[in-house]
Write a protein that holds these residues in place. Structure first.
Motif, PDB file in Angstrom:
ATOM      1  N   UNK A 108      22.972  -8.795  21.211  1.00 44.01           N
ATOM      2  CA  UNK A 108      23.530  -8.334  22.712  1.00 44.01           C
ATOM      3  C   UNK A 108      23.390  -6.948  22.851  1.00 44.01           C
ATOM      4  N   UNK A 109      24.007  -6.060  21.645  1.00 45.99           N
ATOM      5  CA  UNK A 109      24.228  -4.703  22.118  1.00 45.99           C
ATOM      6  C   UNK A 109      22.750  -3.988  21.774  1.00 45.99           C
ATOM      7  N   UNK A 161      18.332   2.643  24.854  1.00 42.55           N
ATOM      8  CA  UNK A 161      17.875   3.124  26.044  1.00 42.55           C
ATOM      9  C   UNK A 161      18.341   3.226  27.120  1.00 42.55           C
ATOM     10  N   UNK A 162      19.307   2.412  27.406  1.00 46.16           N
ATOM     11  CA  UNK A 162      20.255   2.045  28.565  1.00 46.16           C
ATOM     12  C   UNK A 162      21.762   2.824  28.153  1.00 46.16           C
ATOM     13  N   UNK A 163      21.803   3.760  27.912  1.00 50.20           N
ATOM     14  CA  UNK A 163      23.384   4.038  27.605  1.00 50.20           C
ATOM     15  C   UNK A 163      23.674   4.194  26.123  1.00 50.20           C
ATOM     16  N   UNK A 180      20.220  -4.703  23.304  1.00 46.15           N
ATOM     17  CA  UNK A 180      19.638  -4.786  24.859  1.00 46.15           C
ATOM     18  C   UNK A 180      19.854  -3.509  25.441  1.00 46.15           C
ATOM     19  N   UNK A 181      20.938  -2.865  24.935  1.00 48.18           N
ATOM     20  CA  UNK A 181      21.393  -1.714  25.708  1.00 48.18           C
ATOM     21  C   UNK A 181      20.618  -0.437  25.161  1.00 48.18           C
ATOM     22  N   UNK A 234      23.827  -5.977  28.280  1.00 51.98           N
ATOM     23  CA  UNK A 234      23.926  -6.605  26.850  1.00 51.98           C
ATOM     24  C   UNK A 234      23.844  -7.897  26.666  1.00 51.98           C
ATOM     25  N   UNK A 266      30.904   2.320  28.602  1.00 48.58           N
ATOM     26  CA  UNK A 266      30.177   1.471  27.621  1.00 48.58           C
ATOM     27  C   UNK A 266      31.013   0.834  26.838  1.00 48.58           C
ATOM     28  N   UNK A 297      21.966   4.785  22.219  1.00 50.93           N
ATOM     29  CA  UNK A 297      20.710   5.342  21.780  1.00 50.93           C
ATOM     30  C   UNK A 297      20.150   4.226  20.681  1.00 50.93           C
ATOM     31  N   UNK A 316      26.160  -2.385  31.963  1.00 51.36           N
ATOM     32  CA  UNK A 316      26.147  -2.426  30.671  1.00 51.36           C
ATOM     33  C   UNK A 316      26.343  -3.772  30.056  1.00 51.36           C
TER      34      UNK A 316
END
Lengths: 576, 272
Positions: free
Chosen positions: B211-212, B217-219, B214-215, A26, B260, B221, A22
């Motif tokens: 940056x957030x 769909x990968x952990x 980027x996440x 990020x 997360x 919503x 993660x």
């Protein structure tokens, strides 16, 4: 009494891996593969990270004074390696480099990529800096270590002339150009060779623990990366050469095994097929994006009777996951109870419907006959839903899931068992089918449970007997799945596809072709009133899955191991 | 029962002060053109990216009252168009918010329209084509829309639910504006302005937000919204230490997953 120093705490990579992924996604918008691996001949304290083929290998275990420190070291390692992956774009030529020059160039390159990362994310300095601990020695080794520290920490007071010189050269350089490291590093190495005695050029003496071995920076002119790595390792007098090879061998081994297993299974399947009754073929069109039209009756699909397994396997799944099942049961209750619908204007009910009463009063006053339906009641919404769970049963589902003692297929089976349990409890109408393919003439389709069949021992036995083989011709399978749904009377018809990779088949070499065909199949189904939703287990799925299913209708599951608990929850969320 | 001392019920919907809105492209000009022909508009975008603020701003700019209706599952057509109520002498008709807007020429904003049931949303159909009428069948009245009336809906395309989607017959009645996350400089300006935090702080908050995302769909919503970044900025401007402010306003609301949370805390640390 003197206190004992605190015993070191060990943290394993698998404990922090998910969080690290993660973190990297990020910060760097990429998720390199993290591999746990030891450097064969290095001691525990000298284990280093290493980069190969876009993956980061890290020590499987990290010892430190506290849990937090060990986790911070992992994080610092991962961030540094990712900075390399982001900014170390060119490889350096190994020829004619002395070990000292290689050490200096590596140190400058490390400083350069960190500088670039910190320019964007200044807080990274606080992550890396604590690992730079230097002693005021003036050997070449000591000076390189002091340089590494001086370059990352502008506040560090170090007035040794060599450090001042390094700072000057580094500050003048254009950092976004990787050749800078080569020039500055080589120049500094020459000065250092003249000025200071060289004693110990081992990596551990120069660079802080979070930095990787830098072997991937080097390339020999004739060989590939692997040889380059070994040569670099030899030249630098660091015996990490086996590493690159080990990784390569591992990959090769996996492929070889795959191929062998595939051919063996195919032979078994063929023998089985010969013993079976002849099956009715279905012909389906396939979309060819190059000609911009369908290839008529291009694919032949056979419905094969699924092999029977032990139904007890599925029951055992429920027992093993009783925690999840219990949570699910309460979720299901919530879904059932949460959505009552107010039925207005009813003849029978438990409350007066105010609007209807007023209308009736109006009518009475006006001398008209009032509508007697003046009550309301709450009723559960009927979930008018038909769902077909479509499982990708290709060969790749036999791969082992890192960190779990089961294959992708095992997890998919487990997840399907749980989701079937949920659907059964909810009273949703559902079917479970699966597919694989062996070229366009042989798309195989298995029906483990049909819509009108009860979810009984027989269905569970078939579910238990499924296995993975061959390829993934997604579009054809979607079309066939759609034809089962089109006949159903339901207000929502849904194909839930569970897959671990992109569409591929042995007779198609153009990657776009099957992706675009699958996209077309999804659109066809949508026009016919069937929604397709994809749950992908492939972390690199973003590239194609949203093209196929559209931005809303897919999800990439980040953690395979948790698929069994995730899938039912996802199903409930999607459909409530 | 005392009536509210408001002479004209529509007056309370007028926006007196200019709301802060930082354009991110040509959306103001496009909206004005759409309003000029009274085209119904659909604003698409993730939660907290400025859709509601944009409508408020446009209502102020066009000097039209703005009637906002937050849609929910249990909303019935009567909640939109109105109902009969009892009074001393019998019953009287009470216009619903939509009817009020239609009669008085307001901009009617249906927020998160997919949340409403599809049979509820069909009442807007006759309003959103050339007819521009609202039939009140309970009263036997056909309300012709005021010439200034316009309908606006908002909709989050990233919201995943098979059962909730806009019907094609509803969709095709609207022009649409896409609201993504603003470009970095623009978002920084917005966060700095709205929160009162220093520009440097706003810059870091926006970087964390980016940056957030980027996440997604990968952990996660959804990544951090501009609204969350503004909240964090407001806390920092009140003197809360940056790390604590980000924890409260950004990390904890977004996720319950401990891995997360660690990753997001690490992301915050990369900037503060």
């Amino acid at each position: 009494m003197a206190e004992l120093p605190p015993a070191p705490v060990a943290v394993s990579l698998s404990e922090v891996e998910r969080g690290l992924r993660f973190y990297l996604r990020a910060l760097f918008a990429r998720e390199p593969q993290l591999i746990a691996g030891r450097v064969p001949q290095a001691a525990q304290g000298e284990q280093r990270a290493s980069i190969a083929a876009g993956a980061i290998r890290m020590p499987p275990l990290q010892e430190a004074g506290s849990q937090a420190q060990a986790a911070a070291l992992y994080r610092a390692m991962a961030a540094h390696a990712s900075a390399h992956l982001a900014y170390s774009r060119t490889k350096f030529d190994l020829r004619g480099r002395t070990p000292l020059a290689m050490a200096a160039i590596g140190a400058i390159e490390d400083a350069r990529v960190e500088q670039l990362a910190m320019a964007e994310m200044p807080g990274l300095r606080a992550l890396w800096l604590p690992f730079h601990v230097t002693a005021p020695t003036s050997t070449a080794t000591g000076l390189l270590a002091r340089m590494a520290r001086a370059l990352i920490d502008p506040a560090c007071a170090d007035d040794h002339p060599f450090i001042a010189r390094a700072r000057l050269l580094f500050s003048r350089a254009r950092l976004d150009d990787p050749r800078v490291s080569l020039e500055v590093g080589a120049a500094l190495a020459r000065e250092l060779a003249a000025a200071a005695p060289q004693l110990d050029l081992r990596l551990e003496a120069i660079e802080p623990a979070y930095r990787d071995d830098n072997l991937f920076l080097w390339q020999t002119p004739d060989g590939g990366e692997g040889e380059g790595r070994e040569a670099a390792a030899n030249a630098a007098n660091v015996s990490l050469g086996e590493l690159g090879e080990a990784v390569d061998l591992e990959l090769e081994g996996a492929h070889g095994e795959d191929a062998r297993a595939q051919s063996a299974e195919r032979a078994a399947a063929a023998a089985e097929a010969a013993a079976e009754m002849p099956v009715q073929p279905y012909l389906y069109d396939e979309w060819d994006y190059i000609i911009g039209g369908p290839r008529r009756q291009w694919c032949t699909l056979f419905e094969k009777p699924p092999a029977r397994g032990e139904a007890g396997v599925i029951d055992a799944v429920l027992e093993r996951n009783d925690d999840t099942v219990r949570r699910l049961t309460s979720l299901i209750k919530a879904v059932q109870i949460q959505r009552p619908r107010r039925l207005k204007r009813q003849l029978e009910g438990d409350r007066l419907d105010l609007d209807a009463c007023i209308a009736a009063t109006l009518d009475l006053r006006a001398g008209r006959t009032p509508d007697p339906r003046v009550l309301q009641r709450l009723a559960r919404t009927s979930r008018d839903l038909a769902v077909l769970v479509l499982l990708d049963l290709s060969q790749s589902t036999n791969d082992w899931v890192p960190g779990a003692s089961s294959s992708v297929l095992d997890l998919a089976r487990e997840a399907t068992a749980l989701v079937a349990h949920a659907m059964h409890d909810l009273g949703d109408r559902f079917a479970i089918h699966g597919f694989d393919s062996n070229g366009r003439h042989e798309v195989e389709y298995y029906r483990f449970k049909d819509f009108d069949e009860p979810y009984d021992e027989m269905a569970r036995a078939r579910l238990a007997g499924m296995r993975g083989q061959l390829s993934t011709r997604m579009g054809c399978a979607l079309r066939h799945a759609g034809h089962f749904l089109r006949g159903r009377r339901a207000s929502h018809r849904l194909i839930m596809l569970l897959t671990d990779g992109e569409p591929h088949d042995i007779d198609v070499h153009d990657k776009q072709y099957l992706v675009l065909d699958a996209k077309h199949a999804v659109e066809e189904q949508r026009r016919l009133g069937v929604t397709s939703y994809c749950i992908s287990l492939d972390p690199g799925a973003d590239k194609y899955v949203s093209r196929i299913f559209g931005a809303r209708n897919y999800m990439v599951l980040d953690q395979l191991r948790r698929l069994p608990e995730k899938l039912p929850a996802l199903y409930l969320r999607l459909t409530s | 029962m005392d009536r509210l001392p408001v002479e004209d019920p529509i007056a309370q919907y007028l926006i007196a002060e200019e709301p802060y809105y930082r354009p991110t492209g040509d959306e103001i000009a496009l909206y004005e053109a759409a309003y000029a022909v009274r085209m119904p508009m659909m604003l698409k975008g993730p939660t907290g990216c400025g859709k509601t603020r944009f409508v408020e701003y446009m209502a102020w700019r066009l000097q039209r009252p703005l009637v906002t209706i937050a849609c929910h599952e249990d909303m019935s057509a009567a909640d939109l168009v109105g109902r009969h109520l009892l009074d001393a002498s019998g019953t009287h008709w009470q216009d619903g918010p939509l009817t009020l807007a239609v009669r008085r020429g307001a901009i009617c904003y249906l927020d998160e329209v997919v949340e409403a049931r599809q049979d509820t949303t069909v009442v807007i159909h006759p309003l959103t084509d050339a007819r521009r009428v609202l039939p009140l069948e309970k009263r036997g009245e056909l309300v012709h829309a005021h010439p200034d009336f316009q309908l606006v809906i908002s909709y989050n395309p990233g919201y995943q639910n098979i059962m909730k989607d806009l019907k094609q017959s509803t969709r095709q009645r609207f022009g649409a504006l896409d609201f993504g996350w603003p470009a970095r400089e623009v978002e920084t300006e917005i966060v700095a302005h709205e929160s009162g935090a220093a520009l440097d702080v706003a810059q870091r908050l926006v970087s964390i937000g980016e940056k957030s995302r980027n996440l997604k769909g990968h952990g996660l919503e959804e990544g951090m919204s501009t609204r969350m970044l503004v909240y964090a900025g407001q806390l920092i401007a009140r003197g809360v230490p940056a790390a604590a402010a980000c924890e409260v306003a950004l990390v904890r609301p977004l996720t319950d997953d401990p891995d997360m949370r660690d990753a997001l805390e690490g992301t915050v640390k990369a900037f503060f």
